[in-house]
Design a protein around this motif. Structure first.
Motif, PDB file in Angstrom:
ATOM      1  N   ALA A 142       0.810  -1.221   0.000  1.00  0.00           N
ATOM      2  CA  ALA A 142       0.000   0.000   0.000  1.00  0.00           C
ATOM      3  C   ALA A 142       0.838   1.264   0.000  1.00  0.00           C
ATOM      4  CB  ALA A 142      -0.925  -0.008   1.218  1.00  0.00           C
ATOM      5  N   THR A 143       2.157   1.121   0.052  1.00  0.00           N
ATOM      6  CA  THR A 143       3.045   2.270   0.214  1.00  0.00           C
ATOM      7  C   THR A 143       3.728   2.637  -1.099  1.00  0.00           C
ATOM      8  OG1 THR A 143       3.492   1.617   2.497  1.00  0.00           O
ATOM      9  CG2 THR A 143       5.032   3.166   1.476  1.00  0.00           C
ATOM     10  N   LEU A 144       3.692   3.932  -1.412  1.00  0.00           N
ATOM     11  CA  LEU A 144       4.440   4.485  -2.536  1.00  0.00           C
ATOM     12  C   LEU A 144       5.420   5.496  -1.963  1.00  0.00           C
ATOM     13  CD1 LEU A 144       4.803   4.664  -5.647  1.00  0.00           C
ATOM     14  CD2 LEU A 144       3.150   6.550  -5.606  1.00  0.00           C
ATOM     15  N   SER A 145       6.702   5.248  -2.115  1.00  0.00           N
ATOM     16  CA  SER A 145       7.716   6.095  -1.500  1.00  0.00           C
ATOM     17  C   SER A 145       7.887   7.407  -2.252  1.00  0.00           C
ATOM     18  CB  SER A 145       9.062   5.358  -1.458  1.00  0.00           C
ATOM     19  OG  SER A 145       9.671   5.361  -2.742  1.00  0.00           O
ATOM     20  N   THR A 146       8.569   8.341  -1.610  1.00  0.00           N
ATOM     21  CA  THR A 146       9.046   9.518  -2.314  1.00  0.00           C
ATOM     22  C   THR A 146      10.259   9.123  -3.156  1.00  0.00           C
ATOM     23  OG1 THR A 146      10.431  10.086  -0.410  1.00  0.00           O
ATOM     24  CG2 THR A 146       8.230  11.073  -0.507  1.00  0.00           C
ATOM     25  N   PRO A 147      10.675   9.970  -4.106  1.00  0.00           N
ATOM     26  CA  PRO A 147      11.823   9.601  -4.952  1.00  0.00           C
ATOM     27  C   PRO A 147      13.055   9.238  -4.124  1.00  0.00           C
ATOM     28  CG  PRO A 147      10.688  11.468  -5.901  1.00  0.00           C
ATOM     29  CD  PRO A 147      10.049  11.222  -4.575  1.00  0.00           C
ATOM     30  N   THR A 148      13.682   8.144  -4.497  1.00  0.00           N
ATOM     31  CA  THR A 148      14.817   7.616  -3.759  1.00  0.00           C
ATOM     32  C   THR A 148      15.782   6.952  -4.732  1.00  0.00           C
ATOM     33  OG1 THR A 148      15.411   6.256  -1.842  1.00  0.00           O
ATOM     34  CG2 THR A 148      13.702   5.395  -3.287  1.00  0.00           C
ATOM     35  N   GLY A 149      16.769   6.239  -4.181  1.00  0.00           N
ATOM     36  CA  GLY A 149      17.742   5.546  -5.015  1.00  0.00           C
ATOM     37  C   GLY A 149      17.845   4.081  -4.643  1.00  0.00           C
ATOM     38  N   ILE A 150      18.245   3.258  -5.609  1.00  0.00           N
ATOM     39  CA  ILE A 150      18.449   1.822  -5.400  1.00  0.00           C
ATOM     40  C   ILE A 150      19.811   1.454  -5.958  1.00  0.00           C
ATOM     41  CG2 ILE A 150      17.596  -0.512  -5.864  1.00  0.00           C
ATOM     42  CD1 ILE A 150      14.839   0.707  -6.415  1.00  0.00           C
ATOM     43  N   LEU A 151      20.659   0.908  -5.115  1.00  0.00           N
ATOM     44  CA  LEU A 151      21.982   0.465  -5.560  1.00  0.00           C
ATOM     45  C   LEU A 151      21.936  -1.037  -5.818  1.00  0.00           C
ATOM     46  CD1 LEU A 151      24.991   0.928  -6.122  1.00  0.00           C
ATOM     47  CD2 LEU A 151      25.410   0.572  -3.664  1.00  0.00           C
ATOM     48  N   VAL A 152      22.242  -1.423  -7.048  1.00  0.00           N
ATOM     49  CA  VAL A 152      22.244  -2.830  -7.460  1.00  0.00           C
ATOM     50  C   VAL A 152      23.687  -3.262  -7.685  1.00  0.00           C
ATOM     51  CG1 VAL A 152      21.568  -4.444  -9.272  1.00  0.00           C
ATOM     52  CG2 VAL A 152      19.956  -2.681  -8.504  1.00  0.00           C
ATOM     53  N   ARG A 153      24.046  -4.370  -7.060  1.00  0.00           N
ATOM     54  CA  ARG A 153      25.402  -4.896  -7.235  1.00  0.00           C
ATOM     55  C   ARG A 153      25.349  -6.416  -7.247  1.00  0.00           C
ATOM     56  NH1 ARG A 153      29.372  -2.867  -2.867  1.00  0.00           N
ATOM     57  NH2 ARG A 153      29.212  -0.980  -4.144  1.00  0.00           N
ATOM     58  N   ASP A 154      25.995  -7.008  -8.237  1.00  0.00           N
ATOM     59  CA  ASP A 154      26.086  -8.475  -8.334  1.00  0.00           C
ATOM     60  C   ASP A 154      24.719  -9.141  -8.272  1.00  0.00           C
ATOM     61  OD1 ASP A 154      28.865  -8.205  -8.445  1.00  0.00           O
ATOM     62  OD2 ASP A 154      29.041  -8.319  -6.262  1.00  0.00           O
ATOM     63  N   GLY A 155      23.746  -8.516  -8.938  1.00  0.00           N
ATOM     64  CA  GLY A 155      22.419  -9.109  -9.036  1.00  0.00           C
ATOM     65  C   GLY A 155      21.556  -8.957  -7.808  1.00  0.00           C
ATOM     66  N   GLU A 156      21.957  -8.114  -6.874  1.00  0.00           N
ATOM     67  CA  GLU A 156      21.240  -7.966  -5.603  1.00  0.00           C
ATOM     68  C   GLU A 156      21.005  -6.504  -5.297  1.00  0.00           C
ATOM     69  OE1 GLU A 156      22.923  -8.505  -1.264  1.00  0.00           O
ATOM     70  OE2 GLU A 156      22.415 -10.484  -2.092  1.00  0.00           O
ATOM     71  N   ILE A 157      19.899  -6.217  -4.588  1.00  0.00           N
ATOM     72  CA  ILE A 157      19.659  -4.861  -4.089  1.00  0.00           C
ATOM     73  C   ILE A 157      20.513  -4.682  -2.835  1.00  0.00           C
ATOM     74  CG2 ILE A 157      17.952  -3.258  -3.165  1.00  0.00           C
ATOM     75  CD1 ILE A 157      15.819  -4.804  -4.748  1.00  0.00           C
ATOM     76  N   ARG A 158      21.532  -3.822  -2.928  1.00  0.00           N
ATOM     77  CA  ARG A 158      22.461  -3.655  -1.804  1.00  0.00           C
ATOM     78  C   ARG A 158      22.034  -2.542  -0.852  1.00  0.00           C
ATOM     79  NH1 ARG A 158      27.456  -6.223  -2.253  1.00  0.00           N
ATOM     80  NH2 ARG A 158      27.063  -8.172  -3.374  1.00  0.00           N
ATOM     81  N   GLU A 159      21.539  -1.449  -1.409  1.00  0.00           N
ATOM     82  CA  GLU A 159      21.122  -0.342  -0.546  1.00  0.00           C
ATOM     83  C   GLU A 159      19.980   0.413  -1.202  1.00  0.00           C
ATOM     84  OE1 GLU A 159      23.984   2.121   1.490  1.00  0.00           O
ATOM     85  OE2 GLU A 159      25.639   0.835   0.813  1.00  0.00           O
ATOM     86  N   ILE A 160      19.125   1.010  -0.360  1.00  0.00           N
ATOM     87  CA  ILE A 160      18.047   1.881  -0.811  1.00  0.00           C
ATOM     88  C   ILE A 160      18.104   3.142   0.032  1.00  0.00           C
ATOM     89  CG2 ILE A 160      15.546   2.179  -1.018  1.00  0.00           C
ATOM     90  CD1 ILE A 160      15.290  -0.843  -1.332  1.00  0.00           C
ATOM     91  N   GLY A 161      18.069   4.298  -0.611  1.00  0.00           N
ATOM     92  CA  GLY A 161      18.101   5.527   0.168  1.00  0.00           C
ATOM     93  C   GLY A 161      18.537   6.736  -0.635  1.00  0.00           C
ATOM     94  N   ASP A 162      19.100   7.719   0.079  1.00  0.00           N
ATOM     95  CA  ASP A 162      19.523   8.979  -0.521  1.00  0.00           C
ATOM     96  C   ASP A 162      20.523   8.708  -1.650  1.00  0.00           C
ATOM     97  OD1 ASP A 162      20.607  11.431  -1.186  1.00  0.00           O
ATOM     98  OD2 ASP A 162      20.801  12.111   0.888  1.00  0.00           O
ATOM     99  N   PRO A 163      20.216   9.115  -2.885  1.00  0.00           N
ATOM    100  CA  PRO A 163      21.123   8.840  -4.002  1.00  0.00           C
ATOM    101  C   PRO A 163      22.535   9.374  -3.782  1.00  0.00           C
ATOM    102  CG  PRO A 163      18.989   9.557  -4.816  1.00  0.00           C
ATOM    103  CD  PRO A 163      18.968   9.751  -3.332  1.00  0.00           C
ATOM    104  N   ARG A 164      22.672  10.496  -3.045  1.00  0.00           N
ATOM    105  CA  ARG A 164      24.015  11.040  -2.819  1.00  0.00           C
ATOM    106  C   ARG A 164      24.843  10.094  -1.964  1.00  0.00           C
ATOM    107  NH1 ARG A 164      21.930  16.707  -0.619  1.00  0.00           N
ATOM    108  NH2 ARG A 164      20.504  15.178   0.325  1.00  0.00           N
ATOM    109  N   ALA A 165      24.218   9.512  -0.944  1.00  0.00           N
ATOM    110  CA  ALA A 165      24.930   8.544  -0.106  1.00  0.00           C
ATOM    111  C   ALA A 165      25.233   7.273  -0.887  1.00  0.00           C
ATOM    112  CB  ALA A 165      24.114   8.228   1.137  1.00  0.00           C
ATOM    113  N   LEU A 166      24.297   6.876  -1.748  1.00  0.00           N
ATOM    114  CA  LEU A 166      24.511   5.665  -2.532  1.00  0.00           C
ATOM    115  C   LEU A 166      25.643   5.831  -3.537  1.00  0.00           C
ATOM    116  CD1 LEU A 166      20.874   4.384  -3.226  1.00  0.00           C
ATOM    117  CD2 LEU A 166      22.415   3.844  -1.341  1.00  0.00           C
ATOM    118  N   ARG A 167      25.806   7.044  -4.054  1.00  0.00           N
ATOM    119  CA  ARG A 167      26.921   7.275  -4.978  1.00  0.00           C
ATOM    120  C   ARG A 167      28.249   7.053  -4.262  1.00  0.00           C
ATOM    121  NH1 ARG A 167      25.360   9.770  -9.768  1.00  0.00           N
ATOM    122  NH2 ARG A 167      23.252  10.675  -9.739  1.00  0.00           N
TER     123      ARG A 167
END
Length: 528
Positions: free
Chosen positions: A17-42
Motif C-alpha cells: 500500500a506504500t508508494l515512496s518519495t523519490p529515492t535511489g536503489i543500488l544494485v550490485r552483483d544481481g542484488e539490491i544492496r542499498e536503498i536511500g539517498d542517491p548522494r549517499a549511494l553514490r
C-alpha cells in the motif's frame, strides 16, 4: 544487457500500500544492496557504477507470470494465428491465404462454430485435399482435415491412458476433433517440425517481448522434448532475459521409472533457469468436454478424471511430496479441484513444499476455505474469464456447464478473502502474455478498454494492490523464494519500472501503462 552494477536514482518504490518519495536503489552483483539517498549511494557505489535517472518512474518487484508455456508455446503457435477470428467466415478467410503443403493454425475459438459441434465439415471447402491441423485455443485439442487424419493413421476411436480421444460420429468415423495430449501427439506426428535453430530464435524473440512488458520471470508448466536444451542454449549465450522455474509433466500411465526420472531432473538448470516441481493433470478443459465435473455438463460429458484411477494420481502426489518436490495440478472442474484438495489434505506437514492447483475455473462454496486450511496455492488466470466467456453466459464455456456453475467461475476474490495464496498468470499461449491487461482484467472483470462491456462475475474483482501482489510477492511465496517478490535490501534485483504507479493509475490506463525498464538478476533485459 548492461553491466551488473547500477544505481537507479529518482525512482518511487511501490511496496504493497506504500508508494515512496523519490529515492535511489543500488544494485550490485544481481542484488539490491542499498536503498536511500542517491548522494549517499553514490559514495557507496563502486568506481565505474553507472547511474540511471528514472525521473520519478515507479519501481516494483519484478513481475512473474505464475503459469506459462514458452518453449511448448513456440511450437504450438506455428502457422496462422486464428485468435482474432470470431466466425467461421473469419477462419476461412485466414486459412485461404495459406499456400504451403500443410495448413497449420492455432488459437481456434470453438465459439466460431456457434451452436454446431466442432468438426472439420464446416471447413472442408477450404481444406480441400490438403492436410490441415488447427490447434484450438485451449491447447488441449485440435481440428484435423480428412487428409491430416489419413496421414496420422486416425481412422476410428482409440483408448489412451489419459482419456485422450479421437472424436467420432455415431458410425465410428472420426469427425476431425482430437482431444487431449496423447491423441494430439498422434495427430501432430506427421506435421513438419521447425528446426532447433528456428525454435531457438523464436523463443529468444518471445522472451524478449515478454521482458518488454515488465516480466522478469515465469513458472513454466511443461518440459517437453528438447525444451531444456533451448533454455540452456539461450542462458549460456547470455540471451535468457527471464528467470524461469520449470515443472516437467507427470501424466496418467507414467510408470515408476518415469517418476524416478522426474525426481532426478530436479535442480537441473543454469544461471536463470531451473527444473523445480512436477506438473500434473487431473482433467482437461470445459470447452472440449474433458473437464472433471461433479455432475456432467449440459451435453452429458466432463464426467471423468484424466486418471482412470484417481487414486493413482493421489499416490503420485504423495510420492513427490515425500521427496520434497512441489506438485502443480491442472484442475479445472469442481470434481478435479475437490480431489486435488482432498489429496493434499493427506500430505504430511513435513513434506517441505506447498502444493499448487492450476486454473480452478469453477468451484462451489465449500471448497473455498480448504485452500488456506491445507496451505494450497491457487494459481489462476483471470483474463481467461474476460477473453473467452461472456457475462450473459452465451459463450461455449458457460453453455456447457450451465448457469449455476458458470456463475461461480474464476473466484479469485473469494479465494483471496479466505486466506489463500493467489498467484496470477496468463497460461500463454492460451491467452496473451502481457501482464498489464491481465492485471487490469483482474480488477475490471472485463477486457480493458471496453467500458461498455458487462463484467464477468464482478464480485470476484481484485483491488489494484491485490492484483499486483498476485504477480510479484505471491509467485515468490508460492515456491518458497525468500529473495524474490519485494523491493528491499538483500533481495534479488528482479525489478519492473513503470512510468507511473500501476496501483494508482486506474485499471484501464494500467493495461497500456509504458514500462520504463525491466531488470532481471541485476541486468537490464529491457529499457525503453
Amino acid at each position: 544487457m548492461s553491466a551488473a552494477d547500477l544505481l537507479l536514482v529518482n525512482t518511487r518504490i511501490r511496496e504493497g500500500a506504500t508508494l515512496s518519495t523519490p529515492t535511489g536503489i543500488l544494485v550490485r552483483d544481481g542484488e539490491i544492496r542499498e536503498i536511500g539517498d542517491p548522494r549517499a549511494l553514490r559514495t557507496a557505489a563502486r568506481a565505474g557504477t553507472d547511474a540511471l535517472d528514472l525521473h520519478g518512474a515507479v519501481t516494483t518487484a519484478g513481475l512473474v507470470d505464475g503459469h506459462l508455456h514458452p518453449a511448448l508455446g513456440v511450437e504450438d503457435t506455428d502457422g496462422v494465428n486464428l485468435t482474432g477470428c470470431r466466425t467461421l467466415e473469419d477462419v476461412r478467410a485466414a486459412l485461404a491465404r495459406e499456400t504451403g503443403e500443410w495448413i497449420v493454425g492455432w488459437g481456434l475459438d470453438p465459439n466460431c462454430f456457434g451452436d454446431r459441434p466442432v468438426t472439420n465439415a464446416p471447413l472442408a471447402d477450404v481444406f480441400g485435399d490438403r492436410p490441415a491441423v488447427l490447434r484450438l485455443f485451449d491447447a488441449h485439442s485440435a481440428l484435423l482435415s480428412e487428409e491430416a487424419l489419413r496421414r496420422a493413421g486416425i481412422d476410428g476411436p482409440r483408448e489412451f491412458a489419459d482419456r485422450s480421444a479421437f472424436a467420432c460420429d455415431e458410425t465410428g468415423r472420426p469427425t476431425g476433433l482430437v482431444l487431449e495430449f496423447s491423441a494430439l501427439e498422434v495427430a501432430y506426428a506427421p506435421v513438419p517440425r521447425q528446426p532447433f535453430a528456428r525454435r531457438r530464435e523464436r523463443l529468444r524473440e518471445l522472451l524478449e517481448a515478454m521482458a518488454a512488458t515488465g516480466l522478469t520471470g515465469g513458472h513454466v508448466m511443461d518440459c517437453n522434448g528438447d525444451s531444456l536444451e533451448l533454455y540452456r542454449s539461450l542462458d549460456e549465450a547470455g540471451e535468457l532475459p527471464l528467470r524461469l522455474r520449470i515443472a516437467p509433466w507427470c501424466r496418467p500411465g507414467d510408470d515408476s521409472a518415469r517418476r524416478a526420472e522426474l525426481v532426478a531432473r530436479q535442480g537441473v538448470g543454469g544461471r536463470l533457469w531451473e527444473v523445480a516441481g512436477v506438473k500434473m493433470f487431473l482433467d482437461g478443459t470445459i470447452d472440449n468436454s474433458t473437464a472433471w465435473l461433479a455432475d456432467p455438463d449440459c451435453c452429458g460429458h466432463s464426467r471423468d478424471s484424466a486418471w482412470r484411477d484417481p487414486g493413482a494420481y493421489s499416490d503420485a502426489v504423495r510420492y513427490f511430496a515425500a521427496r520434497g518436490i512441489q506438485t502443480a495440478t491442472h484442475a479445472i472442474g469442481d470434481a478435479a479441484v475437490a480431489h486435488a484438495l482432498s489429496t493434499m489434505a493427506t500430505l504430511s506437514p513435513g513434506s517441505m513444499r506447498r502444493h499448487r492447483i492450476e486454473h480452478i475455473e469453477t468451484i462451489p462454496d465449500e471448497l473455498i476455505p480448504l485452500f488456506a486450511r491445507h496451505d494450497v496455492v491457487a494459481s489462476m488466470q483471470p483474463a481467461h474469464a474476460t477473453e473467452f466467456t461472456r457475462a450473459d453466459h452465451s459463450d461455449n464455456w458457460s453453455r456447457r456447464i450451465g448457469e449455476e456453475r458458470a456463475g461461480r467461475g474464476w473466484r479469485c476474490r473469494d479465494l483471496l478473502d479466505a486466506g489463500a495464496t493467489l498467484v496470477l498468470g496468463s497460461d500463454w499461449p492460451v491467452a496473451p502474455f502481457d501482464p498489464r491487461p491481465i492485471l487490469a482484467a483482474a480488477q475490471l472483470r472485463r477486457a480493458p478498454g471496453h467500458p461498455d462491456a458487462e463484467p464477468v462475475g464482478p464480485a470476484q474483482a481484485l483491488t489494484a494492490q491485490q492484483a499486483l501482489h498476485g504477480y510479484t510477492a505471491a509467485p515468490a511465496a508460492a515456491i518458497g523464494d525468500r529473495r524474490g517478490g519485494a523491493v528491499a535490501v538483500g533481495m534479488r534485483a528482479d525489478l519492473t519500472v513503470w512510468v507511473d504507479d500501476p496501483v494508482g493509475c486506474g485499471p484501464d490506463a494500467l493495461a497500456a501503462l509504458p514500462i520504463r525498464l525491466t531488470m532481471t538478476d541485476g541486468l537490464l533485459s529491457f529499457a525503453e
